[in-house]
Scaffold this motif. Structure first.
Motif, PDB file in Angstrom:
ATOM      1  N   ARG A 107       0.848  -1.187   0.000  1.00 25.04           N
ATOM      2  CA  ARG A 107       0.000   0.000   0.000  1.00 25.04           C
ATOM      3  C   ARG A 107       0.884   1.238   0.000  1.00 25.04           C
ATOM      4  O   ARG A 107       1.848   1.323   0.762  1.00 25.04           O
ATOM      5  N   PHE A 108       0.536   2.193  -0.856  1.00 27.60           N
ATOM      6  CA  PHE A 108       1.336   3.405  -0.992  1.00 27.60           C
ATOM      7  C   PHE A 108       0.705   4.553  -0.214  1.00 27.60           C
ATOM      8  O   PHE A 108      -0.498   4.566   0.063  1.00 27.60           O
ATOM      9  N   GLY A 109       1.552   5.510   0.128  1.00 28.97           N
ATOM     10  CA  GLY A 109       1.093   6.663   0.888  1.00 28.97           C
ATOM     11  C   GLY A 109       1.045   6.426   2.380  1.00 28.97           C
ATOM     12  O   GLY A 109       0.530   7.263   3.129  1.00 28.97           O
ATOM     13  N   GLU A 110       1.563   5.285   2.849  1.00 31.19           N
ATOM     14  CA  GLU A 110       1.570   4.956   4.272  1.00 31.19           C
ATOM     15  C   GLU A 110       2.706   3.986   4.550  1.00 31.19           C
ATOM     16  O   GLU A 110       3.320   3.439   3.632  1.00 31.19           O
ATOM     17  N   GLY A 111       3.001   3.766   5.830  1.00 34.71           N
ATOM     18  CA  GLY A 111       4.021   2.796   6.208  1.00 34.71           C
ATOM     19  C   GLY A 111       5.415   3.384   6.266  1.00 34.71           C
ATOM     20  O   GLY A 111       5.636   4.568   6.005  1.00 34.71           O
ATOM     21  N   GLU A 112       6.373   2.520   6.575  1.00 33.08           N
ATOM     22  CA  GLU A 112       7.761   2.944   6.739  1.00 33.08           C
ATOM     23  C   GLU A 112       8.702   2.228   5.780  1.00 33.08           C
ATOM     24  O   GLU A 112       9.917   2.336   5.917  1.00 33.08           O
ATOM     25  N   ASP A 113       8.167   1.461   4.839  1.00 30.47           N
ATOM     26  CA  ASP A 113       9.012   0.759   3.871  1.00 30.47           C
ATOM     27  C   ASP A 113       9.222   1.628   2.634  1.00 30.47           C
ATOM     28  O   ASP A 113       8.519   2.621   2.409  1.00 30.47           O
ATOM     29  N   TRP A 114      10.195   1.211   1.813  1.00 31.54           N
ATOM     30  CA  TRP A 114      10.490   1.933   0.580  1.00 31.54           C
ATOM     31  C   TRP A 114      10.577   0.939  -0.574  1.00 31.54           C
ATOM     32  O   TRP A 114      11.020  -0.190  -0.401  1.00 31.54           O
ATOM     33  N   LEU A 115      10.133   1.368  -1.736  1.00 32.66           N
ATOM     34  CA  LEU A 115      10.161   0.527  -2.928  1.00 32.66           C
ATOM     35  C   LEU A 115      10.677   1.344  -4.102  1.00 32.66           C
ATOM     36  O   LEU A 115      10.141   2.416  -4.414  1.00 32.66           O
ATOM     37  N   GLU A 116      11.732   0.840  -4.747  1.00 30.33           N
ATOM     38  CA  GLU A 116      12.260   1.529  -5.929  1.00 30.33           C
ATOM     39  C   GLU A 116      11.245   1.429  -7.072  1.00 30.33           C
ATOM     40  O   GLU A 116      10.710   0.359  -7.353  1.00 30.33           O
ATOM     41  N   ILE A 117      10.990   2.555  -7.739  1.00 28.89           N
ATOM     42  CA  ILE A 117       9.933   2.570  -8.745  1.00 28.89           C
ATOM     43  C   ILE A 117      10.384   3.101 -10.100  1.00 28.89           C
ATOM     44  O   ILE A 117       9.808   2.765 -11.129  1.00 28.89           O
TER      45      ILE A 117
END
Length: 360
Positions: A277-287
């Motif tokens: 889910r985007f716009g929340e949380g503390e993780d990061w994903l290269e896009i």
């Protein structure tokens, strides 16, 4: 004459008693066949005297005509009876549901849907769509984009090459949509603001890579563009595409031959039970990857880097489609499985709009 009348009566009774086509054909052969009773009478006409032929001929020919007429009438009656029986057994259940129209059963492939979504988002920012050929020259695909001789991307195991021409040059399947950036800069003067969606090809195939995939790149060239503009465009795109109110982005230094400086972009997300889910949380994903267009690329395209500057970015359409719509595997995109299309596809008349919602 009484014998002819007797024979006619017998044959007509047999015709009337015939219960099907096979029985009727048996009566016909017995009467009019090569050895039939009526045929035998017709053969006797040749042995008669003129007076006998004049007396008996009309009766014999009348018998033949009467038998033929009776056969035709009985054949029509049997066909009508068969049709009536078929109509009585073949009934239409008018309570069945009406079949859906093609517009209701058809589906737009998720890749086409996401391309429409990208176009809607960037068109709202003033971007045009640029396109180019899938088959490219080495010059447009590599040289003008500042790929030096001997760069690994030029190797046979990374790129699909065609057979050499007589002059030794070789065409190839483009490995990115960046050659369209070159074609755009060669064809028009700045300011330039385009996005470039399309197919790309690389000699790579496993669970997370396919030999053919889709990319979208963006290019802005003018006299005052800078990384601040790039960051704003990408942030607005991610909010609109993933349909969230806010999104955090992280820009990390990287290297691409055609940009300087070059950046990798991560987007904030939350991973939970196999979902992202985007716009929340503390993780990061290269896009995606991006950067300022390299001065050498500007020079190669006939632009003065002391007068013009710009930025570019690129991302995989297949990848962002999977992230947005929760598709766990890349391979079904290319398998044409109608069950998959029906599950993930989109109705043909549901055009994505910023006002109505991209995926509504």
């Amino acid at each position: 004459m009484s014998d002819i009348a007797q024979l006619e009566s017998t044959i007509l009774q047999d015709i009337a008693a015939a219960s099907d086509e096979a029985a009727l054909e048996a009566v016909r052969v017995a009467a009019l066949g090569k050895s039939g009773s009526v045929s035998a009478l017709l053969k006797t006409l040749g042995t008669m005297t003129p007076d006998e032929r004049k007396a008996k001929g009309p009766a014999i020919n009348g018998l033949k005509d009467a038998v033929n007429a009776a056969l035709a009438a009985r054949r029509d009656a049997l066909k009508n009876a068969a049709l009536d029986a078929r109509l009585n057994t073949e009934t239409l259940d008018v309570t069945l549901p009406v079949r859906e129209s093609p517009a209701e059963t058809g589906r737009i492939h998720p890749i086409s849907q996401v391309i429409d979504e990208l176009t809607a988002i960037f068109a709202d920012m003033g971007f045009a769509v640029a396109e180019g050929p899938d088959i490219e020259t080495d010059d447009y695909n590599f040289t003008k984009l500042n790929f030096p001789e001997g760069h690994p991307a030029r190797e046979m195991h990374d790129t699909f090459y065609f057979n050499p021409k007589p002059d030794g040059s070789r065409l190839l399947l483009r490995t990115h949509t960046s050659p369209v950036q070159v074609r755009t800069m060669l064809a028009q003067k700045p300011p330039i603001r385009v996005i470039i969606p399309g197919r790309t090809y690389r000699s790579d195939s496993d669970q997370t890579h396919t030999p053919m995939f889709h990319q979208v790149e963006g290019l802005v060239i003018d006299k005052g563009s800078h990384l601040g503009h790039l960051k704003w465009i990408l942030a607005e795109f991610c909010k609109a595409f993933f349909e969230v109110d806010n999104v955090k982005m992280r820009f990390r230094p990287s290297f691409f031959p055609f940009t300087e400086p070059s950046l990798e972009v991560d987007i904030q997300c939350r991973r939970d039970k196999g979902e992202i889910r985007f716009g929340e949380g503390e993780d990061w994903l290269e896009i995606l990857g991006c950067g300022m267009v390299h001065p050498n690329v500007l020079r190669n395209c006939g632009l003065d880097p002391d007068e013009y500057q710009g930025f570019a970015w690129g991302m995989g359409i297949d990848r962002i489609a999977m992230l947005k719509y929760g598709m766990p595997d890349l391979r079904p995109f290319f398998e044409a499985d109608m069950r998959w299309i029906s599950h993930y596809g989109f109705r043909p008349l549901d055009f994505p709009t910023l006002a109505g919602g991209l995926s509504s």
